[in-house]
Design an enzyme around this catalytic site. Structure first.
Site, PDB file in Angstrom:
ATOM      1  N   GLU A  31      -0.084  -2.462  -5.535  1.00  0.00           N
ATOM      2  CA  GLU A  31      -0.555  -1.119  -5.217  1.00  0.00           C
ATOM      3  C   GLU A  31      -1.287  -0.526  -6.405  1.00  0.00           C
ATOM      4  O   GLU A  31      -0.766  -0.544  -7.533  1.00  0.00           O
ATOM      5  CB  GLU A  31       0.621  -0.197  -4.863  1.00  0.00           C
ATOM      6  CG  GLU A  31       1.181  -0.414  -3.489  1.00  0.00           C
ATOM      7  CD  GLU A  31       2.266   0.614  -3.150  1.00  0.00           C
ATOM      8  OE1 GLU A  31       2.523   0.804  -1.948  1.00  0.00           O
ATOM      9  OE2 GLU A  31       2.848   1.213  -4.069  1.00  0.00           O
ATOM     10  N   CYS A  32      -2.464   0.002  -6.158  1.00  0.00           N
ATOM     11  CA  CYS A  32      -3.234   0.723  -7.170  1.00  0.00           C
ATOM     12  C   CYS A  32      -3.378  -0.118  -8.434  1.00  0.00           C
ATOM     13  O   CYS A  32      -4.105  -1.103  -8.439  1.00  0.00           O
ATOM     14  CB  CYS A  32      -2.609   2.087  -7.437  1.00  0.00           C
ATOM     15  SG  CYS A  32      -3.759   3.286  -8.155  1.00  0.00           S
TER      16      CYS A  32
END
Length: 429
Positions: A322-323
């Site tokens: 994520e990210c």
């Protein structure tokens, strides 16, 4: 269990510092404090944990189903005697569609609100400001105020006189203090794990709160908490999930890990920055968001981490980033100075901080296929990275913002490796 919310008219009013000081001051009195953070913030909860000694859950009235909010409150009630919730932004500020404000959370959980007011450039007008907030919604009760950044005895007197005119209790007064300012960077506060004198800071905040506030009045303002039964959460990535955790991978929601454990997943942690490897028995690896751009060279040189991740990918473990974790799964990361650093190369992606652009907001995401996730979900996006290039891979999500605007597709999947810039939060109703 009783609870209260520390809120403010706007960001920058000092509510984080007041919250940390209050948690530590009450903890010193022998109370068991359950910390909470309204909204999608993934930095403040680590400060709350340091101040309270307990894991901090997020409570997001936009992104979480009501039953999950109430279940988180029930979990907090098992572990503490007082829930202290820090709001985000201003008390009535929500998502782009106008929902999901801290006030909505206070109403849902039955939390009394204590308003922290920055009085540095304010005197008699404080009554109009606070009075307006107190009257704005019938289902939200502002129990009192803490006056922050007060300049002098005379200044305090004017503020108190004005608030007496609207019968608003003053629970405390904090004077201007340069030592009560936390350092910041592009995503918010510098992380708790990077704050070399965090304990000293929290102790100082606790001393100021204890001496400047009526703690008995604060506790008396707390109201019985509305709680619920256990609620379902997003399914775990695997039966044994290895989670990256250090200052480069620190943006992980506690309710997700708790929910995965509740569904039988064994959670282990490892530090890519220390060149550690995920548990070789793990059938899933999760790289949360964080600040890989600040540690790009160190991550690029983490040879044990790299080899283990390629072995896990080849062994068909499900790998999700994520990210910041998504960026590390890519082929390269261009740092702010323009230097390029090789990342894991598990996804055909190159990202850059050389030309920063802010991406911020709630998202509703729907998986393109069901290899990793099923059904629509809520998420939050907050980063400054830009995508330099994307290669051949399957898209992961279709995305809409909080107002329903179609943002197209986002994220990539290549066989058993996937990632996106979205921080997943809950099922979407």
């Amino acid at each position: 269990m009783n609870g209260l919310m520390i809120a403010a008219p706007s960001s920058g009013s000092g509510k984080t510092t007041v919250t940390l000081g209050l948690m530590r001051a009450l903890r010193r009195r022998g109370l068991s404090i359950a910390p909470g953070k309204a909204g999608p913030d993934y930095i403040d909860p680590a400060f709350h944990t340091a101040a309270s000694g307990k894991p901090c859950f997020n409570y997001d009235p936009w992104a979480m189903r009501p039953e999950l909010l109430l279940a988180n409150a029930a979990a907090a009630a098992e572990d503490g005697s007082v829930l202290i919730m820090e709001a985000m932004m201003g008390l009535f500020d929500g998502a782009a569609d106008g929902t999901g404000a801290p006030a909505d959370l206070a109403a849902a959980l039955g939390l009394a609100v204590i308003l922290v007011v920055d009085c540095a450039r304010l005197s008699h007008s404080v009554a109009a400001l606070v009075g307006g907030y107190a009257r704005h919604r019938d289902d939200v009760r502002v129990a009192g105020v803490i006056l922050n950044r007060v300049g002098s005895d005379r200044h305090e007197g004017m503020l108190r006189d004005a608030l007496a005119g609207i019968a608003m209790p003053v629970f405390g007064v904090l004077r201007q203090d340069a030592a009560l300012k936390l350092p910041e960077r592009h995503l918010g506060l510098v992380q708790a794990g990077e704050h070399g004198s965090l304990e000293t800071f929290i102790d100082h905040a606790a001393m100021r709160v204890a001496s400047g506030c009526d703690l008995e009045a604060v506790l008396a303002a707390a109201t019985p908490l509305t709680v619920g039964e256990r609620a379902g959460t997003l399914k775990p990535l695997g039966q044994r999930t290895a989670v990256a955790r250090d200052v480069a991978f620190a943006f992980c929601y506690e309710h997700l890990l708790s929910g995965w454990r509740g569904q039988g997943s064994e959670i282990t942690f490892f530090s890519p920055l220390a060149d550690e490897t995920p548990d070789p028995r793990a059938d899933a690896v999760y790289l949360p968001g964080g600040y890989p751009e600040l540690h790009a060279e160190q991550l690029s040189n983490a040879s044990n981490f790299r080899a283990a991740m390629h072995k896990a990918a080849g062994g068909r473990a499900r790998i999700f980033g994520e990210c910041g974790g998504y960026m590390v799964l890519g082929e390269g990361l261009v740092a702010a100075d323009g230097g390029r650093y090789e990342m894991l190369g598990l996804l055909p992606l190159v990202t850059s901080f050389a030309e920063r652009k802010r991406h911020l907001g709630y998202r509703r995401v729907t998986p393109v296929d069901d290899v990793f996730f099923r059904g629509p979900m809520t998420a939050h996006e907050f980063h400054y990275a830009t995508i330099v290039s994307e290669g051949a891979a399957e898209p992961l999500f279709t995305v809409r913002d909080a107002a329903g605007l179609d943002l197209g597709r986002a994220g990539l999947r290549r066989r058993n490796v996937a990632g996106s810039f979205m921080h997943l939060i809950d099922f979407s109703e």
